[in-house]
Motif scaffolding. Structure first.
Motif, mmCIF file in Angstrom:
data_model
loop_
_atom_site.group_PDB
_atom_site.id
_atom_site.type_symbol
_atom_site.label_atom_id
_atom_site.label_comp_id
_atom_site.label_asym_id
_atom_site.label_seq_id
_atom_site.Cartn_x
_atom_site.Cartn_y
_atom_site.Cartn_z
ATOM 1 N N UNK A 1 -60.655 34.710 37.453
ATOM 2 C CA UNK A 1 -61.371 35.945 37.117
ATOM 3 C C UNK A 1 -60.635 37.163 37.648
ATOM 4 N N UNK A 2 -60.018 37.003 38.823
ATOM 5 C CA UNK A 2 -59.302 38.114 39.444
ATOM 6 C C UNK A 2 -58.045 38.507 38.682
ATOM 7 N N UNK A 3 -57.523 37.610 37.834
ATOM 8 C CA UNK A 3 -56.319 37.918 37.079
ATOM 9 C C UNK A 3 -56.509 39.133 36.183
ATOM 10 N N UNK A 4 -57.735 39.331 35.705
ATOM 11 C CA UNK A 4 -58.002 40.471 34.809
ATOM 12 C C UNK A 4 -59.161 41.327 35.303
ATOM 13 N N UNK B 1 -54.347 22.954 33.116
ATOM 14 C CA UNK B 1 -53.252 23.569 32.374
ATOM 15 C C UNK B 1 -52.797 24.868 33.029
ATOM 16 N N UNK B 2 -53.732 25.621 33.577
ATOM 17 C CA UNK B 2 -53.375 26.835 34.313
ATOM 18 C C UNK B 2 -52.479 26.480 35.501
ATOM 19 N N UNK B 3 -52.891 25.480 36.244
ATOM 20 C CA UNK B 3 -52.124 25.087 37.428
ATOM 21 C C UNK B 3 -50.726 24.608 37.038
ATOM 22 N N UNK B 4 -50.628 23.829 35.992
ATOM 23 C CA UNK B 4 -49.333 23.308 35.557
ATOM 24 C C UNK B 4 -48.394 24.425 35.109
ATOM 25 N N UNK B 5 -48.974 25.532 34.622
ATOM 26 C CA UNK B 5 -48.159 26.650 34.157
ATOM 27 C C UNK B 5 -47.868 27.654 35.265
ATOM 28 N N UNK B 6 -48.337 27.373 36.477
ATOM 29 C CA UNK B 6 -48.056 28.249 37.605
ATOM 30 C C UNK B 6 -49.046 29.375 37.807
ATOM 31 N N UNK B 7 -50.198 29.285 37.152
ATOM 32 C CA UNK B 7 -51.251 30.290 37.304
ATOM 33 C C UNK B 7 -52.288 29.831 38.318
ATOM 34 N N UNK B 8 -53.022 30.758 38.929
ATOM 35 C CA UNK B 8 -54.163 30.349 39.754
ATOM 36 C C UNK B 8 -55.127 29.528 38.906
ATOM 37 N N UNK B 9 -55.875 28.629 39.522
ATOM 38 C CA UNK B 9 -56.707 27.740 38.708
ATOM 39 C C UNK B 9 -58.189 27.716 39.094
ATOM 40 N N UNK C 1 -51.578 37.569 31.837
ATOM 41 C CA UNK C 1 -51.781 36.178 32.257
ATOM 42 C C UNK C 1 -51.378 35.217 31.149
ATOM 43 N N UNK C 2 -51.688 35.591 29.909
ATOM 44 C CA UNK C 2 -51.322 34.747 28.786
ATOM 45 C C UNK C 2 -49.824 34.618 28.618
ATOM 46 N N UNK C 3 -49.121 35.709 28.800
ATOM 47 C CA UNK C 3 -47.664 35.660 28.701
ATOM 48 C C UNK C 3 -47.070 34.784 29.807
ATOM 49 N N UNK C 4 -47.680 34.856 30.990
ATOM 50 C CA UNK C 4 -47.219 34.001 32.083
ATOM 51 C C UNK C 4 -47.483 32.539 31.760
ATOM 52 N N UNK C 5 -48.627 32.264 31.139
ATOM 53 C CA UNK C 5 -48.961 30.887 30.778
ATOM 54 C C UNK C 5 -47.975 30.344 29.746
ATOM 55 N N UNK C 6 -47.704 31.127 28.687
ATOM 56 C CA UNK C 6 -46.788 30.674 27.647
ATOM 57 C C UNK C 6 -45.413 30.375 28.239
ATOM 58 N N UNK C 7 -44.946 31.257 29.120
ATOM 59 C CA UNK C 7 -43.634 31.056 29.733
ATOM 60 C C UNK C 7 -43.619 29.844 30.653
ATOM 61 N N UNK C 8 -44.686 29.672 31.437
ATOM 62 C CA UNK C 8 -44.732 28.591 32.416
ATOM 63 C C UNK C 8 -45.051 27.235 31.834
ATOM 64 N N UNK C 9 -45.576 27.210 30.607
ATOM 65 C CA UNK C 9 -45.966 25.935 29.974
ATOM 66 C C UNK C 9 -44.943 25.454 28.962
ATOM 67 N N UNK C 10 -43.826 26.151 28.859
ATOM 68 C CA UNK C 10 -42.814 25.745 27.890
ATOM 69 C C UNK C 10 -43.142 26.142 26.473
ATOM 70 N N UNK C 11 -43.917 27.208 26.315
ATOM 71 C CA UNK C 11 -44.198 27.715 24.971
ATOM 72 C C UNK C 11 -45.539 27.338 24.396
ATOM 73 N N UNK D 1 -58.508 43.432 29.502
ATOM 74 C CA UNK D 1 -57.794 42.653 28.502
ATOM 75 C C UNK D 1 -56.283 42.781 28.630
ATOM 76 N N UNK D 2 -55.793 43.885 29.176
ATOM 77 C CA UNK D 2 -54.360 43.999 29.423
ATOM 78 C C UNK D 2 -53.935 42.983 30.488
ATOM 79 N N UNK D 3 -54.790 42.765 31.481
ATOM 80 C CA UNK D 3 -54.520 41.734 32.475
ATOM 81 C C UNK D 3 -54.577 40.348 31.865
ATOM 82 N N UNK D 4 -55.452 40.179 30.899
ATOM 83 C CA UNK D 4 -55.559 38.914 30.170
ATOM 84 C C UNK D 4 -54.272 38.633 29.411
#
Length: 436
Positions: free
Chosen positions: A182-185, A168-176, A196-206, A190-193
């Motif tokens: 781990x490097x994302x945050x 699911x990370x890969x499909x949303x355009x995040x490293x997988x 990353x979560x906002x990027x996931x929501x945007x990249x996964x169509x909500x 937690x601010x990095x988390x």
């Protein structure tokens, strides 16, 4: 096979849970050797009950113990986490209804340790011989302040990581891969988390990033300098709980939460239907994920948790004084915490033992979990366990935590906005819960 297992108690009704727990208990009176019912081969017959929640590995162990101990029948009663602890409190007050062996979580252990007279003092049965096996803080959590009464022996610890769906990370355009995730945050915690979560929501169509904000609140709180109480049993809502509450509010405001109640049927289904991509993951959570989504094997992975460290969960096995089979219960309890059984539980459901010598055992040290994309779970969780410096958890920690979580649930439901009003409400609810 003689052991039996009840259906889980409803998490919505403590009364229903209590009734279930009461009716499932062994009802036979205590017996002296040679006076009980015959087990069919000349052995004494005894029915022992265990009350617990979640995935503790008891199913396979109960069958093994019965085979090795003719005449023993084990009844397993699985309840919802909060309801199980509330039911135990009611049973102790009533003086009846408790099981022969009862599991208690670390968040409630001080509450019940303060009622030591309602439990068997395991020191009288030889528990002192087990002290050197345990992480010192784990042993002390269930020990009376004067060191004279030990009400429980620890099973597992809850060193934390983060479980995520790499597909699911890969499909949303995040490293997988786990290092990149781990490097994302790694730097921003937690601010990095959240980013990353906002990027996931945007990249996964909500789609939603996490299961529930309360499931993030607890690990964030575990990383703070204090939890809800100090060692004088004074309510301490600042700075730790307030910081965790406000950060959790940011996560809710970012739209990351699916707002699915943990341990509900919807939550269990969410592991299989891709309702969320990541969740806080103590060692004990891995078995639950595996059980709920067996067809997702290899799609889950494990990364470092934002903020680093912290303990969430970990249980103890106790014998209520009202048990009519105390010696037989102790024999079973002490068997359950022996190395062979503890390693078997780790390999079956992922619960990490609280006996550090076992971390060097090849069965743990070399463990790679195929379900979690061959993550080295033995090394990941044993390392976090050895680094733990747990907070003090007061005797009213459990009820206060639930009260604050309820406020967070109101925020998630749209009934309350984040900010000063929400925190004031959390303070009022916590203060009321702290009073009992």
């Amino acid at each position: 096979m003689k052991w039996s297992r009840s259906r889980p108690a409803s998490f919505l009704a403590v009364g229903a849970a209590s009734a279930l727990l009461l009716t499932a208990c062994s009802t036979g009176g205590g017996t002296e050797p040679g006076e009980g019912e015959d087990g069919g081969d000349g052995s004494e017959s005894v029915d022992l009950s265990i009350h617990f929640w979640g995935d503790m590995g008891f199913t396979q162990l109960a069958e093994q113990y019965e085979e090795e101990n003719p005449g023993v029948t084990i009844t397993l009663v699985e309840g919802e986490f909060n309801a199980q602890h509330e039911a135990l409190q009611q049973q102790l007050i009533a003086g009846s209804g408790a099981a022969d062996i009862v599991a208690i979580d670390e968040g409630f252990i001080v509450q019940f340790r303060e009622q030591a007279d309602k439990f068997v003092n395991l020191m009288d049965l030889g528990a002192a011989d087990y002290e050197e096996r345990y992480l010192p803080w784990k042993w002390n959590q269930s020990l009376s302040p004067d060191g004279a009464t030990q009400i429980g022996l620890g099973t597992d610890v809850g060193g934390q990581a983060l479980c995520y769906r790499h597909d699911l990370f890969e499909a949303a355009g995040l490293p997988s891969d786990r290092e990149s995730v781990s490097a994302l945050w790694d730097d921003e915690g937690w601010e990095g988390f959240i980013a990353a979560g906002e990027q996931y929501v945007a990249g996964s169509g909500g789609k939603k990033f996490i299961d529930n904000a309360t499931q993030v609140f607890n690990p964030i709180l575990a990383q703070q300098e204090n939890s809800f109480f100090n060692d004088k049993e004074e309510l301490t809502l600042e700075p730790g709980p307030k910081a965790a509450f406000e950060l959790t509010g940011e996560i809710i405001d970012a739209g990351l939460s699916a707002n699915i109640a943990a341990w509900s049927d919807e939550w269990n289904a969410g592991f299989a239907n891709d309702a969320f991509a990541v969740l806080a993951c103590p060692a004990w959570m891995t078995g639950h994920i595996r059980n709920q989504a067996p067809d997702k094997a290899g799609l889950w992975d494990i990364a470092a948790i934002p903020g680093g460290g912290g303990n969430w969960g970990g249980s103890f096995l106790t014998i209520p004084a009202q048990s009519e089979h105390q010696e037989e219960a102790w024999k079973l309890l002490s068997w359950l915490v022996e190395p062979e059984q503890q390693i078997a539980v780790f390999n079956t459901v992922g619960n990490l033992p609280s006996q550090p010598a076992l971390y060097e055992d090849p069965a743990i040290q070399a463990k790679q979990d195929e379900f979690f994309n061959n993550a080295p779970t033995g090394q990941i969780f044993s390392t976090t366990a050895l680094e733990l410096e747990p907070q003090y958890l007061g005797k009213r920690n459990g009820p206060v935590r639930v009260a604050v979580e309820n406020v967070l649930n109101d925020i998630q439901a749209g009934n309350l906005s984040t900010g000063a009003e929400a925190w004031d409400r959390a303070v009022a609810e916590a203060e009321a819960a702290a009073q009992g």
